[in-house]
Design an enzyme around this catalytic site. Structure first.
Site, PDB file in Angstrom:
ATOM      1  CG  HIS A  45     -36.459 -52.049 -25.169  1.00  0.00           C
ATOM      2  ND1 HIS A  45     -35.634 -52.462 -24.125  1.00  0.00           N
ATOM      3  CD2 HIS A  45     -36.221 -52.899 -26.201  1.00  0.00           C
ATOM      4  CE1 HIS A  45     -34.944 -53.529 -24.534  1.00  0.00           C
ATOM      5  NE2 HIS A  45     -35.283 -53.809 -25.776  1.00  0.00           N
ATOM      6  CG  HIS A  69     -32.226 -54.123 -30.114  1.00  0.00           C
ATOM      7  ND1 HIS A  69     -32.369 -52.917 -29.467  1.00  0.00           N
ATOM      8  CD2 HIS A  69     -32.923 -55.022 -29.385  1.00  0.00           C
ATOM      9  CE1 HIS A  69     -33.117 -53.093 -28.390  1.00  0.00           C
ATOM     10  NE2 HIS A  69     -33.470 -54.362 -28.308  1.00  0.00           N
ATOM     11  CD  GLU A  73     -37.893 -61.463 -32.854  1.00  0.00           C
ATOM     12  OE1 GLU A  73     -37.199 -61.627 -33.858  1.00  0.00           O
ATOM     13  OE2 GLU A  73     -38.449 -62.385 -32.231  1.00  0.00           O
ATOM     14  CG  ASP A  74     -40.512 -56.860 -31.057  1.00  0.00           C
ATOM     15  OD1 ASP A  74     -40.834 -58.055 -31.179  1.00  0.00           O
ATOM     16  OD2 ASP A  74     -39.811 -56.430 -30.133  1.00  0.00           O
TER      17      ASP A  74
HETATM   18 MN    MN Z   1     -34.880 -55.550 -27.089  1.00  0.00          MN
END
Ligand code: MN
Length: 489
Positions: A45, A69, A73-74
């Site tokens: 991704h 990016h 977040e992940d």
């Molecule tokens: Mn993304």
């Protein structure tokens, strides 16, 4: 990875790409072991996101941020770590994308939704590159929508059609907009999608055959006229075809640009030469010759369009543009992105436009939003501006001088007057549309020529004008002019 680097060097030969390689390795490590819903390694991704940014010909900094990016977040990685490893600029981009990701763009209540949208524009006004990354991220997400659970899938597709595609459109990023729409379309309107696919399939085949013939004839014609040009066929995007069909009573025979010929040349002068050569060979349809070179669309789009009776009287469209116009039509605001000037660009776009000889209204629009934001302290008012000016369909009208103005559907001559200048609006006593006097509350239509009649002794705006105008800008200007008037007795 090597391909990616050599692709960057193809448009920025001197770019230092070490930061891209570093970000690639960093993201690959951080996401290792994670999987996408498709079962592929998660790293696919961020790689696809970076790839999309390369397609937009963006700078190494933005591409590196594209790789990174999702790490905060992940994964276990923190913003502080990104800042330490990659510096302030990239850290801010990653933070911006993370912030936008947290904004739920489909609030249950309209109120909530508009507030969220306001946040999105705030981030965007700070650094446009955040939006390029977000759009590239979204493109890969809609490309892989079929792996997402059904309910979530529809929400993402709808958000893409309602927010991200219009955003790409307003930024003049035509290619990305078309892809986002076509990938979301089947999940939001499955039955309509099948219908469009069905009615267009047979027609495409037939039209395509005719167009190949026309293409051969046109190439010969241009050779004889000694014009060097590339001639391609272009197929209309499905969702854009659907929208057009809705305007044409669902009659596919009424759509002339299902497949169009696109001619690319080096100079503006050659564009007009090509137009001449085409009209010499095939008769144009009255009223369908559009010169978006001398009068660009408000998002910066430039081309000549003509619709002609081709071989055997079959009607088709031809679009003529320079290579530079083509790049801008496909990449819009991203094409304006100047590697060497980076942040300066949104502030200095007027200078840049002049340098490049192109219309940069896509950036102008972002700038306008940012300045509204400053002017309207009241978030209520800003939300109304967004609601009326971003979501309403747009119309393009002309001033007597031939300048193009971009207004929401339903806008009146008063909206037009106030969009030019507060004084013009305030002193307006009447309007001529296409040479005819109209009442001030008459809604304007696409391509209208609007002339404002003003009084020598303006009495100022009237209170009931607030019911006539639809744009937030005009409402705001009328209100502030009313405040400045002496109180009525
Ligand atoms: Mn993304």
């Amino acid at each position: 990875m090597e391909n990616l680097i050599s692709d960057i060097h193809a448009y920025q030969p001197l770019a230092d790409t070490s930061v891209v390689e570093k970000a690639y390795n960093f993201a690959k490590d951080a996401h290792s072991g994670q999987k996408r819903l498709s079962g592929e390694p998660y790293f696919v991704h961020p790689l696809a996101t970076a790839r999309n940014l390369v397609e937009l010909k963006l700078d190494p900094t933005t591409i590196a941020a594209g790789f990174l990016h999702d790490v905060v977040e992940d994964t276990h990685v923190t913003h502080e770590q990104v800042r330490k490893e990659f510096g302030e600029e990239i850290a801010l981009l990653v933070e911006g994308v993370t912030d936008v990701g947290k904004i739920k763009l489909r609030g249950n209540r309209e109120e909530e939704f508009l507030e969220n949208l306001r946040k999105l524009f705030l981030v965007m006004a700070k650094d446009l590159r955040v939006v390029f990354i977000k759009l590239s991220d979204r493109l890969h997400n809609v490309e892989t929508l079929k792996y997402v659970p059904e309910q979530k899938r529809k929400r993402i597709a709808q958000e893409t059609l309602e927010i991200y595609a219009p955003l790409a459109e307003r930024l003049g990023m035509g290619e990305l907009k078309g892809k986002l729409e076509d990938l979301s379309f089947p999940f939001v309107y499955p039955d309509e999608y099948k219908w469009v696919l069905d009615v267009s399939d047979k027609r495409y085949e037939e039209t395509d055959r005719q167009l190949k013939r026309a293409r051969g004839m046109l190439i010969n014609e241009l050779n004889e006229a000694n014009i060097t040009a590339e001639v391609h066929g272009r197929k209309k995007h499905l969702y854009s075809l659907y929208r057009k069909l809705l305007l044409k009573d669902r009659q596919i025979d009424m759509v002339y640009d299902l497949v169009a010929l696109r001619v690319l040349v080096n100079t503006v002068a050659e564009c007009y030469e090509v137009l001449g050569a085409i009209h010499k060979k095939w008769k144009p349809l009255k009223g369908l010759i559009k010169d978006y070179i001398s009068q660009p669309k408000p998002n910066g789009y430039q081309s000549l369009h003509t619709t002609v009776f081709g071989p055997d009287g079959k009607i088709f469209e031809v679009q003529i543009r320079t290579y530079e116009m083509h790049n801008i039509a496909e990449h819009g605001a991203a094409a304006h992105w100047d590697y060497s000037q980076r942040k300066a660009i949104v502030k200095n776009d007027e200078k840049l436009d002049k340098d490049k000889g192109v219309n940069g209204s896509a950036l102008g629009w972002v700038k306008k939003l940012a300045s509204w934001q400053k002017m309207t302290r009241d978030s209520e008012e800003f939300k109304n501006l967004l609601k009326n000016d971003f979501f309403a369909g747009r119309i393009y009208v002309f001033s007597p001088k031939g300048d193009v103005y971009d207004l929401p559907k339903g806008a009146t001559s008063l909206d037009f007057a106030f969009s030019i200048h507060s004084d013009l609006g305030s002193s307006c006593t009447g309007a001529k549309v296409n040479g005819r006097l109209v009442s001030l509350d008459t809604p304007l239509e696409n391509a209208d020529l609007v002339e404002i009649i003003r009084s020598k002794n303006p009495v100022g705006p009237k209170r009931d004008w607030l019911d006539i105008v639809v744009t937030g800008e005009a409402k705001r200007k009328i209100r502030s002019a009313l405040k400045a008037l002496p109180t009525p007795r």
